[in-house]
Design an enzyme around this catalytic site. Structure first.
Site, PDB file in Angstrom:
ATOM      1  CG  ASN A  15      -2.053  -0.978   1.097  1.00 27.55           C
ATOM      2  OD1 ASN A  15      -2.681  -1.053   0.056  1.00 27.55           O
ATOM      3  ND2 ASN A  15      -2.309  -1.751   2.137  1.00 27.55           N
ATOM      4  CB  CYS A  59      -5.995  -5.762  -2.296  1.00 31.13           C
ATOM      5  SG  CYS A  59      -6.586  -5.233  -0.668  1.00 31.13           S
ATOM      6  CG  HIS A  60      -6.244  -9.650   1.819  1.00 28.41           C
ATOM      7  ND1 HIS A  60      -4.943  -9.900   2.180  1.00 28.41           N
ATOM      8  CD2 HIS A  60      -6.676  -8.649   2.630  1.00 28.41           C
ATOM      9  CE1 HIS A  60      -4.602  -9.094   3.167  1.00 28.41           C
ATOM     10  NE2 HIS A  60      -5.639  -8.341   3.452  1.00 28.41           N
ATOM     11  CG  HIS A 102      -8.241  -0.419   0.566  1.00 31.99           C
ATOM     12  ND1 HIS A 102      -7.168   0.104   1.258  1.00 31.99           N
ATOM     13  CD2 HIS A 102      -8.017  -1.744   0.478  1.00 31.99           C
ATOM     14  CE1 HIS A 102      -6.324  -0.869   1.565  1.00 31.99           C
ATOM     15  NE2 HIS A 102      -6.821  -2.001   1.099  1.00 31.99           N
ATOM     16  CE1 TYR A 161      -9.021   4.456   2.748  1.00 33.14           C
ATOM     17  CE2 TYR A 161     -10.660   2.762   2.332  1.00 33.14           C
ATOM     18  CZ  TYR A 161      -9.371   3.130   2.668  1.00 33.14           C
ATOM     19  OH  TYR A 161      -8.438   2.154   2.924  1.00 33.14           O
TER      20      TYR A 161
END
Length: 488
Positions: A149, A170-171, A201, A258
């Protein structure tokens, strides 16, 4: 098959071990070479000992090397995996601490927001160094798998400026899908079919089917609100689901930073988070977790080494993408996953240059993205706010442009909801000065930033945040682990 995989940042011991064992679950890969590299000889020594133990215990011909010479590790590598954290926990602490002085309360701070943007400034020059080495000494056409990241910024820099074949991994999608399957009563996650798309994300489950039956918003909201655990841990995420009509992949704490609505006032933060685990919104939660994990590993290393003597169990292969991508590319066994790539028309209502996360299929011809996706308008608008910040951040990092960096931070959704322009300008000066050791492209700007800080009259406050927990000692961690074991 015989080829070489280089892992940069292999001193991230637990994650490297997971990638290693996942890859060796593929029968055709037993003869490959893993070249580990890191700036820490200490961590390299620990992870090499663990991986050597795994190779020995499973009677494999797999070769494992370790070196602090990155170019040597990359020589002839067909695949390069990055899981680096530039600046380590020292710089990360400043990503959390300094914005708090200006009222910006982050849970993770590794994607956007003030912490994530500065993290990107540290990473981008290093990513470009990696790409230069890959172009010069790795196998022709080597593929770069970035796990580090801030995912979008790193991948953006590698593709646009590094000129290397790159995919970001990413997971979050897998974790979100597992939650949805659970609340809907699925017997296994495989019963859930979904289309998930957006940016890293901030990906959204825009289509859901359980055993072929479409799942709508109302059914999903009711299922989450009825769940005894998620109804408490994912309050913010459920609220976004109610308002947007789709579920976000990202955790309660991550999603909260975010958006400009949920962490803008201290008294509001505690309303939306849950303190049962860091990932649900705790102030500086991931910093605390990372610090505890590092301390725990250092102390309990011999136990980790002993555990490495167990046989590899293919049934326990994780859902991390890397091993499945390599298997598909090398064996032509098709794999479907969600990948971070340049948009290029995959998502119709996001910019062409953005790094998106969306479904794709992998076979011997490469990663093939499913095109023609249109996000719901609210999801696209939220993603656009982050994309604009990411674009400015990458450009600032490439040019070492502190004025553009300040504009990027100013346009961050949460920063803009909390801080004034004067506060943002001073905060960025303070962060660049504090993290100067990892920001070579800003060396020319540091003296002037120091002068401005000496004359500044912008008020700050020393504040731990709205919901902070102290780092637990090894003794406390042992006691909690023992209590959980006894209760279970």
């Amino acid at each position: 098959m015989s080829f070489k995989i280089a892992i940069i940042g292999a001193g991230s011991v637990g994650f490297t071990k997971k990638l290693f064992t996942d890859i060796l679950c593929v029968p055709e890969f037993k003869d490959i070479e893993f070249a580990l590299t890191d700036i820490s000889e200490h961590n390299l020594g620990m992870i090499k000992a663990i991986l050597d133990r795994i190779v020995e215990a499973n009677n494999l011909p797999t070769k494992v090397t370790a070196t602090t010479d990155r170019r040597k590790a990359l020589e002839g590598a067909r695949y390069v995996i990055s899981c680096v954290r530039v600046g380590g926990l020292e710089a990360y602490a400043d990503d959390i601490r300094i914005p708090l002085k200006y009222g910006i309360d982050q849970c993770v701070g590794d994607t956007i927001c003030a912490g994530g943007i500065l993290y990107g400034q540290r990473n981008v020059p290093v990513i470009l160094d990696f790409c230069k080495d890959i172009r010069e000494v790795a196998d022709t056409g080597a593929k770069f798998l970035n796990y580090a990241n801030p995912m979008a910024m790193n991948t953006w820099a590698a593709i646009e400026y590094g000129k290397v074949d790159t995919v970001g991994l990413c997971h979050g999608v897998q974790h979100g899908a597992a939650q949805i399957a659970e609340v809907l009563g699925a017997k296994s996650p495989g019963e859930l079919d979904y289309v998930c798309s957006g940016i890293n994300h901030q990906t959204w489950f825009i289509e859901l089917r359980l055993n072929g039956r479409p799942i709508g918003k109302d059914e999903l909201v009711a299922a989450f609100e009825a769940h005894p655990v998620y109804s408490k841990q994912e309050k913010l995420r459920i609220d976004v689901l109610k308002r947007f009509g789709v579920y976000s992949t990202e955790s309660n704490g991550h999603l909260s930073e975010y958006l400009p609505w949920y962490r803008k006032r201290p008294d509001e933060i505690t309303r939306w988070i849950d303190m049962s685990d860091w990932i649900h919104g705790e102030t500086g939660g991931y910093l605390r977790y990372s610090t505890e994990t590092r301390n725990w590993f250092e102390t309990e290393y011999l136990q980790f080494l002993e555990a490495a003597s167990k046989p590899i169990d293919p049934a326990k292969r994780s859902n991390e993408h890397a091993s499945h991508i390599l298997e598909a590319l090398e064996t032509n066994r098709v794999y479907r996953g969600h990948f971070n790539v340049k948009n290029n028309g995959v998502i119709a209502n996001l910019p062409q240059d953005a790094i998106i996360e969306s479904p794709g299929f992998v076979d011997r011809f490469g990663i093939n993205m499913a095109a023609g996706i249109t996000l719901p308008e609210a999801c696209a608008a939220t993603c656009m706010a982050s994309i604009n910040v990411q674009r400015m951040s990458v450009h600032a990092a490439i040019a070492g442009d502190i004025d553009l960096l300040k504009l990027a931070v100013l346009h961050d959704p949460l920063v803009g909801a909390v801080s004034t322009p004067e506060e943002v300008w001073q905060m960025v000066d303070e962060m660049v000065v504090a993290e100067a050791a990892w920001l070579p492209q800003y060396a020319h700007a540091v003296p002037a930033a120091k002068e401005r800080l000496a004359k500044s009259k912008v008020k700050t406050r020393e504040w731990a945040g709205a919901a902070r927990r102290n780092v637990r000692s090894i003794e406390e961690l042992r006691a909690e682990k023992a209590a959980l074991k006894q209760a279970g």
